[in-house]
Scaffold this motif. Structure first.
Motif, PDB file in Angstrom:
ATOM      1  N   LEU A  79       2.988   0.617  -6.111  1.00 27.12           N
ATOM      2  CA  LEU A  79       2.219  -0.368  -6.857  1.00 27.12           C
ATOM      3  C   LEU A  79       1.891  -1.550  -5.958  1.00 27.12           C
TER       4      LEU A  79
ATOM      5  N   GLY B  29       8.261  -2.051  -6.518  1.00 29.43           N
ATOM      6  CA  GLY B  29       6.827  -1.804  -6.461  1.00 29.43           C
ATOM      7  C   GLY B  29       6.446  -0.862  -5.337  1.00 29.43           C
TER       8      GLY B  29
ATOM      9  N   CYS C 293      -0.328  -2.631 -10.703  1.00 30.72           N
ATOM     10  CA  CYS C 293       0.090  -3.843  -9.994  1.00 30.72           C
ATOM     11  C   CYS C 293       1.200  -4.551 -10.753  1.00 30.72           C
ATOM     12  N   LEU C 294       2.149  -5.134  -9.999  1.00 34.07           N
ATOM     13  CA  LEU C 294       3.191  -6.003 -10.549  1.00 34.07           C
ATOM     14  C   LEU C 294       2.967  -7.414 -10.016  1.00 34.07           C
TER      15      LEU C 294
ATOM     16  N   CYS D 235       5.721  -8.279   0.626  1.00 38.86           N
ATOM     17  CA  CYS D 235       4.725  -8.646  -0.373  1.00 38.86           C
ATOM     18  C   CYS D 235       3.525  -9.229   0.371  1.00 38.86           C
TER      19      CYS D 235
ATOM     20  N   ILE E 249       1.745  -5.489  -5.206  1.00 35.63           N
ATOM     21  CA  ILE E 249       2.616  -6.597  -5.591  1.00 35.63           C
ATOM     22  C   ILE E 249       1.868  -7.900  -5.312  1.00 35.63           C
TER      23      ILE E 249
END
Length: 922
Positions: A867, A862, A834-835, A888, A869
Motif C-alpha cells: 500500500l 503498508g 493507501c494508508l 515513508c 503510505i
C-alpha cells in the motif's frame, strides 16, 4: 410393488374346514337315518312278534282242539288198547295228545286269559295221564300167560277204565266246546290288536319322520348359516393375512416340506428383485445361498420343532448377487406332520456394510489417536473412559492412571470445573453440538497449565459420551497475554493506552446509562513537558512520565481508569460520581500530588498539569464527544494560566442558539456559492515532487467570515446536510480536474474526504459514478479518503461499497490510520490503496519513542500489504527525515505546503515544482 400369490395355507385351511364340516353333516344324517330305521324296525319286530305269538296260540289251540277231538275219538281205541291181548305192545305215540294238550294249557296260562277253564282242563289232562299210566301198569302186570286171569279178574278193571274213559270223554267234549269258543274270540282279538299296533306304529313313524325332516331342515339352516359365517370369517382372515403380508416391511416366505416356495410377499420379492408369482413353486435353492456348513431352514426345522431366531444368511438376488439378511423361521405342522416353514427376514446388507465401515473407522480412529500430537479423550459418566498417549503425557500420568479412574473434576482447576461441567451438560442435552473453550488444569505434579478443548456429544459403547481434543496452550496463552497486554497498554508507563481507554470509557457509559449514574472524563496535559525533553533529553522525559503515571494511580480510586494517550497526555475515567464535586476533588488531589518534587537520579523536577473535565451525560453521550470536550476544557485551563483544571461549558464551542443559526446558514451555503475547495499538496519526500493533493472544504460565511471545518462539518453530519455538501465536493473536484485537462494540463491525483454519513446512507457509488461521468474524468485520477472509524462503524456495508468503488478503478485511502479500532484481519479484507498516518503520531516524532514505534509499524504494515503510505501533519525537518529514513516516501503538512487555491496548485504542477520553499529542502 410385487403382487403376492394366493396364500396356500389359507386355501388348505379352507378346504380342510369344509371337508370336516361336510363329513360331520353326512355322519349326522346317517346316524339319524339309522336311528329312525332301527326304531321302525323295532316297532315292526314287536308287531311281528305279537302276530307270531297270536298265530302260535291259534295253532296251539287248534292243535289242542284236534288233540282233544282225537282223544275223544280215540277213547275207544284207548280202551281197546288196554284190552288188547297181553304181550302186544302199546304204541309209543299214544301219549302224544296228552303232551300236546299239556303244552296248550301252559301256553294259555302264559297269556292269562281268564275265560278258559284251564284249571279243569289241567285236572282232566292229569286224570288222563293217570289213567294212561294205570293202563300201562296194568298191561305190564298181566303178561300173556295170565290172559285168563285177565279175562277173569280184568273185567272189573276194564269196566272201571271204560267208565272213567267215558266220563273223561264227556268232560273233554265240554272242554273242547268251551275251548273252541275262547279260541275263536282270542284269534279275533289278536287280529284286532295287531291291526291297532300296526296303525299306531305307522302313525308314530310318520310323526317321527316329520320331526326328523324339520330337524334336518333347521339343522341345514343352522349349518348353512354357520358355513356362511365361517366363509366370511375365512375371507376376512385371508384378506387380513394378504394385507399383512403385502404391507409388511420385512420379507416373508413360505416353504413346503419338500423345500419349495409356497408363497412370497411383495417385500421379499422386491428385496430379491423377482416377481412373486414367478417364485412360487421354485426350490428354496433358487434364493438360498448357504455356506459350506449351513443348511436350509426346512431341513433344520425338519429335525427340530423349535423356531430359528435372528440368524444371518445370504440370499440370492436376481442375477446372483448376494443379499445379507437377518432371518427367523417357524415350522408348520398339518395333522401332526411337518408341513414346511415360514421365514421372515430383513435386509441387513447396509447395516453389515455400516458395521464393517465402523470397525474400519474405529481402527483408523485408534491409529490416528495413538499417533496424534493433540490429546484425545472420551468422557462417560464423569470419567475418562479413553485417552490417547499424548493426553496422558500432557498431564504427566499414564493412561492406566486416567482411564476409568480420573474425570474432569480431577484435572480441571477448581475455579474452572463448573464451566467444564456446564459445557458437558449442554452437549449431552443437545443444546449445542460442540463447544470450543479454554480452561486451566493441573498436572500430576501440581503445575498449572492452560488447555483448549473442543468436544461434542456422541455414542460410545452404546452409551452417551463426550469426545474431544485437548491442546496444551500454556505457552501460547502466555504469549497472547503478553501481546494482548502490550496492545492495550502503554509500553512506557504500563498504563492503559488509547484503545483500552476508549473501551473502558464505553463500558463505563453503558453501566451509567443502565444505572442512571454519571461519569467524568479528565483530560491531562503536562505543562512545558517539551522543555524537559529538549533540555534534559528523552530518557529523563520518559522517566518523568513513568513517575507521573505512578502518582496519578495513587490519586484516584481503584475502580477508576488512568490511561496515557501519547506524549504527555493522560486521560482519567471516573465512574459512578455523584456530582461535579468529585472530579474537582480528584483534580485538586492530582495537582497536589504532582506539586511534590520528583527525584530522577540527580535531577529533582517539579511538574504541573492542566486538566479539562467533561461530564456524562451533561457534556456528551459518547466517548468521542466526552474526550473532545474534555480536551477543549483542558485547553481552556491552559489558557487560564496552566496548573489548573476547568469544566467543559457549551461556550467553548457553540451555544444552542449559535448551533441553530449555523445550521440555517449552512443550508443556504451551497445554493449561495459560499463553499469552496482549497487543496493540500502532497509531495514525494525523496525528490520533493508534487504527486497529489487533498481537497479541503471551506465555508466563507457572508457575515462571520471563514468558519473552520471543525465547526460546520459535525453540524452537517448531524443534520444530514453532508449528503448534499459531499455531492457538491465530488462534482467540484471533478469539475476542477476537467478544467485543467481541457486546458492541456496534467493535473495530479485529487483526494476527496468522505463522511461516515455518506458511506452509510447515500448512494455513494452512484454519486461518484455520476460525477466522473458528467465531467469525463478517469477513475484513477480520483482518490476517496475514509476514516478508519467510519469504516469500522459499518464494517460489512463499508466493505461492499469500497469493493464496488475499487472495481470501478477508483483509489481508496484510509485517513487518520491508527486512531480507530480496525483489526489486521479486517484491514486485510478491505480493498484499499493507501494508508494515511494520523498527525497525532507524527507530532512528537522523534522525541516520543512510542509514536516512533507505531509509525514504523504502520509503514512496515503498508509495505507488506503493498500500500502507499502518506504521512499527515509533517511540520519539522526531523519528522521528514524520520519518515523518509523508515520507508515513508509521501507526506503532506505545513513544512511541505499549506492548503492553496486551485490557481496556486495549478501553477505548482504546471511548473513541476512546489510553490513553497520548504518543499525544496533536503
Amino acid at each position: 410393488m410385487a403382487k403376492s400369490a394366493p396364500h396356500p395355507m389359507s386355501q388348505e385351511f379352507s378346504r380342510h374346514r369344509l371337508t370336516r364340516l361336510l363329513w360331520s353333516l353326512v355322519l349326522l344324517g346317517l346316524f339319524t337315518s339309522g336311528g329312525m330305521t332301527s326304531y321302525v324296525a323295532w316297532r315292526l319286530a314287536g308287531i311281528e312278534t305279537r302276530n307270531t305269538e297270536n298265530h302260535l296260540t291259534q295253532q296251539t289251540m287248534q292243535l289242542s282242539l284236534e288233540q282233544f277231538r282225537r282223544l275223544a275219538s280215540e277213547s275207544n281205541s284207548l280202551t281197546d288198547a288196554l284190552l288188547r291181548p297181553p304181550g302186544t305192545e302199546l304204541p309209543s305215540s299214544e301219549n302224544a295228545p296228552l303232551a300236546a294238550l299239556d303244552a296248550a294249557v301252559r301256553a294259555a296260562r302264559q297269556h292269562g286269559d281268564d275265560r278258559l277253564p284251564l284249571d279243569a282242563l289241567s285236572e282232566q289232562v292229569a286224570q288222563m295221564k293217570t289213567l294212561w299210566a294205570q293202563a300201562v301198569q296194568w298191561r305190564a302186570a298181566y303178561p300173556p300167560v295170565a290172559q285168563e286171569a285177565i279175562g277173569r279178574d280184568g273185567a272189573q278193571a276194564r269196566a272201571t277204565l271204560l267208565a272213567d274213559a267215558a266220563r273223561l270223554t264227556a268232560s273233554g267234549q265240554q272242554l273242547l266246546d268251551a275251548l273252541g269258543v275262547v279260541a275263536a274270540e282270542q284269534i279275533a282279538a289278536g287280529h284286532r290288536q295287531s291291526d291297532a299296533a300296526l296303525d299306531n306304529a305307522l302313525t308314530r313313524l310318520a310323526l317321527l319322520a316329520g320331526t326328523v325332516a324339520l330337524a334336518f331342515l333347521g339343522l341345514g339352516v343352522l349349518i348353512s348359516t354357520h358355513i356362511r359365517r365361517q366363509f366370511v370369517r375365512l375371507a376376512d382372515l385371508q384378506q387380513d393375512n394378504a394385507l399383512l403380508l403385502n404391507s409388511a416391511g420385512d420379507g416373508v416366505i413360505g416353504l413346503t416340506a419338500e423345500g419349495r416356495l409356497r408363497f412370497i410377499n411383495p417385500a421379499a420379492a422386491q428385496m430379491l428383485g423377482v416377481p412373486a408369482g414367478q417364485m412360487v413353486g421354485q426350490p428354496v435353492s433358487a434364493v438360498w445361498q448357504p455356506a459350506d456348513d449351513d443348511a436350509t431352514p426346512v431341513a433344520e426345522l425338519g429335525r427340530s420343532t423349535e423356531r430359528i431366531v435372528n440368524r444371518h444368511c445370504r440370499l440370492k438376488r436376481r442375477g446372483g448377487t448376494p443379499l445379507i439378511v437377518d432371518y427367523s423361521a417357524l415350522p408348520m405342522f398339518h395333522e401332526g406332520r411337518h408341513a414346511g416353514a415360514v421365514l421372515t427376514f430383513r435386509d441387513i446388507s447396509e447395516a453389515e456394510a455400516t458395521k464393517a465401515a465402523l470397525l474400519e473407522s474405529e481402527q483408523k480412529f485408534r491409529d490416528l489417536s495413538e499417533k496424534s500430537l493433540v490429546g484425545i479423550y472420551i468422557i462417560q459418566k464423569g470419567y475418562f473412559t479413553y485417552v490417547n498417549p499424548h493426553f496422558a503425557n500432557i498431564f504427566g500420568y499414564t493412561r492406566e492412571e486416567i482411564e476409568g479412574r480420573l474425570g474432569p473434576q480431577d484435572l480441571a482447576h477448581p475455579d474452572d470445573f463448573e464451566q467444564v461441567q456446564r459445557n458437558i451438560d449442554k452437549r449431552l442435552r443437545g443444546d449445542v453440538h460442540s463447544i470450543d473453550y479454554r480452561i486451566r488444569c493441573r498436572r500430576k505434579d501440581g503445575t498449572l497449565i492452560h488447555v483448549e478443548l473442543l468436544g461434542s456429544a456422541t455414542q460410545y459403547g452404546g452409551e452417551p459420551a463426550i469426545i474431544g481434543t485437548l491442546v496444551d496452550i500454556t505457552e501460547r496463552t502466555r504469549a497472547e497475554t503478553r501481546v494482548q497486554y502490550q496492545a492495550f497498554h502503554d509500553s512506557l508507563t504500563d498504563l492503559p493506552n488509547r484503545l483500552l481507554c476508549h473501551d473502558r470509557l464505553e463500558q463505563a457509559l453503558k453501566t451509567a446509562r443502565r444505572l442512571h449514574q454519571r461519569v467524568a472524563v479528565l483530560f491531562l496535559d503536562l505543562d512545558r513537558f517539551k522543555h524537559v525533553n529538549d533540555s534534559l533529553g528523552h530518557p529523563v522525559g520518559d522517566a518523568l512520565l513513568v513517575a507521573v503515571a505512578g502518582r496519578l494511580l495513587h490519586a484516584v480510586r481503584q475502580s477508576d481508569t488512568v490511561a496515557r494517550l501519547g506524549g504527555d497526555e493522560f486521560i482519567l475515567v471516573l465512574e459512578a460520581i455523584d456530582d461535579h464535586h468529585t472530579p474537582a476533588a480528584i483534580a485538586q488531589k492530582i495537582q497536589h500530588a504532582l506539586s511534590e518534587p520528583i527525584q530522577l537520579d540527580d535531577q529533582e523536577l517539579i511538574v504541573t498539569t492542566s486538566i479539562g473535565i467533561s461530564l456524562f451525560p451533561d457534556d456528551g453521550e459518547d466517548a468521542q464527544t466526552l474526550i473532545k470536550n474534555a480536551d477543549a476544557a483542558m485547553y481552556q485551563a491552559k489558557r487560564g494560566g496552566r496548573s489548573t483544571y476547568a469544566f467543559y461549558s457549551p461556550e467553548l464551542t457553540l451555544t444552542s442558539t449559535n448551533w441553530l443559526s449555523l445550521e440555517s446558514a449552512l443550508r443556504r451555503a451551497v445554493p449561495r456559492g459560499e463553499l469552496y475547495l482549497d487543496y493540500q499538496p502532497q509531495f514525494d519526500l525523496n525528490d520533493a515532487r508534487l504527486i497529489g493533493a487533498e481537497a479541503l472544504l471551506r465555508w466563507r460565511h457572508p457575515e462571520r467570515g471563514l468558519i473552520p471545518p471543525a465547526e460546520f462539518i459535525p453540524l452537517a453530519e448531524e443534520t444530514g446536510l453532508i449528503l448534499e455538501i459531499g455531492e457538491w465536493v465530488l462534482n467540484e473536484a471533478c469539475r476542477q480536474l476537467a478544467e485543467w485537462r481541457d486546458r492541456g494540463l496534467t493535473p495530479p491525483r485529487l483526494a476527496v474526504n468522505l463522511s461516515r454519513v455518506q458511506l452509510a446512507r447515500s448512494d455513494l457509488l452512484g454519486t461518484v459514478t455520476a460525477a466522473l461521468g458528467a465531467h469525463r474524468i478517469e477513475p484513477h485520477q480520483l482518490e476517496l479518503e475514509i476514516t478508519e472509524h467510519c469504516i469500522m462503524e459499518h464494517a460489512e456495508a463499508s466493505t461492499r461499497v469500497l469493493h464496488a468503488l475499487r472495481e470501478r478503478g477508483i483509489r481508496v485511502a484510509i485517513d487518520d490510520f491508527g486512531t480507530g479500532y480496525s483489526s489486521l484481519a479486517c484491514l486485510k479484507q478491505l480493498p484499499i490503496d493507501c494508508l494515511k498516518i494520523d498527525r497525532s503520531f507524527i507530532a512528537d516524532i522523534p522525541q516520543d519513542t512510542s509514536n516512533q514505534a507505531i509509525v514504523k509499524a504502520i509503514i512496515a504494515l503498508g509495505q507488506l500489504m503493498q500500500l502507499d503510505i502518506v504521512a499527515e501533519g509533517v511540520e519539522r525537518d526531523e519528522q521528514r527525515h524520520f519518515l523518509r529514513d523508515n520507508g515513508c516516501h509521501s507526506a503532506q503538512g505545513y513544512l511541505l505546503g499549506h492548503p492553496v487555491a486551485p490557481a496556486t496548485l495549478e501553477a505548482m504542477f504546471a511548473a513541476g515544482s512546489p510553490a513553497t520553499s520548504p518543499a525544496k529542502r533536503s
